[in-house]
Scaffold this active site. Structure first.
Site, mmCIF file in Angstrom:
data_model
loop_
_atom_site.group_PDB
_atom_site.id
_atom_site.type_symbol
_atom_site.label_atom_id
_atom_site.label_comp_id
_atom_site.label_asym_id
_atom_site.label_seq_id
_atom_site.Cartn_x
_atom_site.Cartn_y
_atom_site.Cartn_z
ATOM 1 N N CYS A 47 0.836 -1.147 0.072
ATOM 2 C CA CYS A 47 0.118 0.010 -0.064
ATOM 3 C C CYS A 47 0.869 1.230 0.202
ATOM 4 O O CYS A 47 1.506 1.389 0.893
ATOM 5 C CB CYS A 47 -1.086 0.046 1.309
ATOM 6 S SG CYS A 47 -1.895 1.439 1.381
ATOM 7 N N ARG A 108 -14.341 -0.251 3.521
ATOM 8 C CA ARG A 108 -13.169 -1.157 3.360
ATOM 9 C C ARG A 108 -12.228 -0.761 4.505
ATOM 10 O O ARG A 108 -12.095 0.402 4.985
ATOM 11 C CB ARG A 108 -12.182 -0.639 2.277
ATOM 12 C CG ARG A 108 -12.876 -0.987 0.800
ATOM 13 C CD ARG A 108 -11.923 -0.783 -0.391
ATOM 14 N NE ARG A 108 -11.750 0.737 -0.456
ATOM 15 C CZ ARG A 108 -10.737 1.415 -0.373
ATOM 16 N NH1 ARG A 108 -9.302 1.011 0.015
ATOM 17 N NH2 ARG A 108 -10.448 2.698 -0.477
ATOM 18 N N THR A 110 -8.676 -0.367 5.770
ATOM 19 C CA THR A 110 -7.820 0.169 5.164
ATOM 20 C C THR A 110 -6.328 0.232 6.097
ATOM 21 O O THR A 110 -6.525 0.268 7.170
ATOM 22 C CB THR A 110 -7.898 1.563 4.612
ATOM 23 O OG1 THR A 110 -8.130 2.479 5.806
ATOM 24 C CG2 THR A 110 -9.012 1.777 3.755
ATOM 25 N N TYR A 174 -5.544 5.970 -8.975
ATOM 26 C CA TYR A 174 -6.539 5.054 -8.589
ATOM 27 C C TYR A 174 -7.850 5.484 -9.458
ATOM 28 O O TYR A 174 -8.727 5.043 -9.748
ATOM 29 C CB TYR A 174 -6.883 5.135 -7.176
ATOM 30 C CG TYR A 174 -5.831 4.353 -6.140
ATOM 31 C CD1 TYR A 174 -6.147 3.085 -6.096
ATOM 32 C CD2 TYR A 174 -4.574 4.852 -5.803
ATOM 33 C CE1 TYR A 174 -5.233 2.265 -5.404
ATOM 34 C CE2 TYR A 174 -3.863 4.278 -5.110
ATOM 35 C CZ TYR A 174 -4.142 2.792 -4.856
ATOM 36 O OH TYR A 174 -2.981 2.029 -4.307
#
Length: 308
Positions: A47, A108, A110, A174
């Protein structure tokens, strides 16, 4: 519908807001005082948002003050999982910690996020604030000679540049990769490369974004650049140009990579397996490409831009 698909609106990707935004402060005014041994940083090497926290932790010498738990790069419908039960939190899946803090959470889960060993709850997954807290609120535990990554005199300028880089580069890739309509995709790609062109010109005349010293802005930009040719160029269709086609940007990225804090937190195996295997919405086959073959140790020559 996947959690990412919930973030598509009008064919464009709209990132979910951060759920936990409590602040860790030096004086404890928000109920979470900074201090060694209390907080655990939960990350993925894949990430980019998490990598920036690992870079700052290493640059500032906070390894003993803030512990780290690393999740597996492959994420399934249950979300991020730890390779084994996390020895500090006891969790098998990151979602356990999210639901412990908010049983109604359905977004989500994260990384990065910070867990408090005293309250045994998540404090924050507000990734822009985590590095700022390390740089300002944990100053008493910085290593001797640690860089000032967020100097007070430059903060307005750093914040302004970070805002553009976030919207058009960090999150811009993204927006391009998860777009489901041509218009939002085109808009994201055009904005991305317009900013990369500006950064190329800026870095042709200075070693780092704000001169001779590293700042928070460099830390935020690097993870996206490090992933660009390996992932974003092909996987996210950001293919107007490669990073290696930008002489200054590519040399700048290698310059940063030559530093242990950047190199040792850059794991291309985790990066490629996460994006290509996990994101079946973009890559249904789950096949991980072998390339690209890039010499990250090629001399960067950026020393010449430093003032003596």
């Amino acid at each position: 519908m996947t959690t990412v698909e919930k973030e598509i609106s009008g064919g464009g990707f709209v990132r979910q807001p951060n759920r936990f935004t409590a602040r860790i402060t030096a004086d404890g005014s928000g109920g979470h005082p900074a201090g060694p041994g209390r907080y655990r940083l939960l990350v993925s090497y894949a990430c980019p948002w998490a990598q920036r926290t690992l870079i700052v932790r290493r640059l500032l010498g906070l390894e003993e003050a803030i512990s780290v738990g690393v999740v597996d790069p492959i994420r399934d419908e249950r979300g991020w999982r730890f390779p084994g039960p996390d020895p500090v939190t006891g969790a098998d899946f990151l979602s356990e910690l999210y639901l412990a803090a908010d049983p109604s959470f359905d977004g989500r889960c994260t990384v990065p996020c910070v867990w408090d060993a005293q309250t045994r709850l998540l404090v924050t997954n507000d990734f822009p604030a985590i590095t700022i807290a390390m740089e300002t609120e944990f100053a008493a535990w910085h290593a001797e000679g640690a860089p000032d990554l967020y100097p007070e005199r430059l903060r307005p300028e750093i914040d302004e540049l970070n805002e553009r880089i976030y919207h058009t580069v960090n999150n811009g890739v993204y927006k391009a990769g998860f777009a489901t309509a041509q218009g939002p995709y085109d808009e994201a790609v055009d904005a991305l490369f317009a900013t990369l062109d500006v950064l190329e010109e800026r870095l042709a005349h200075r070693r780092y974004l704000f001169g001779d010293e590293l700042t928070e802005a460099d830390v935020r930009l690097y993870p996206t650049l490090a992933r660009f040719d390996a992932v974003y160029y092909s996987h996210f269709k950001c293919n107007l140009r490669r990073l290696v086609d930008y002489p200054a940007l590519w040399a700048y990225t290698r310059d940063l990579y030559s530093r242990p804090a950047f190199r040792e937190t850059t794991d291309f195996d985790h990066i490629k397996r996460h994006y290509y295997v996990t994101q079946r919405m973009v890559n249904p086959s789950g096949i991980v490409p072998k390339g690209p073959l890039i010499d990250w140790d090629e001399p960067h020559g950026r020393e010449r831009l430093s003032r003596t």
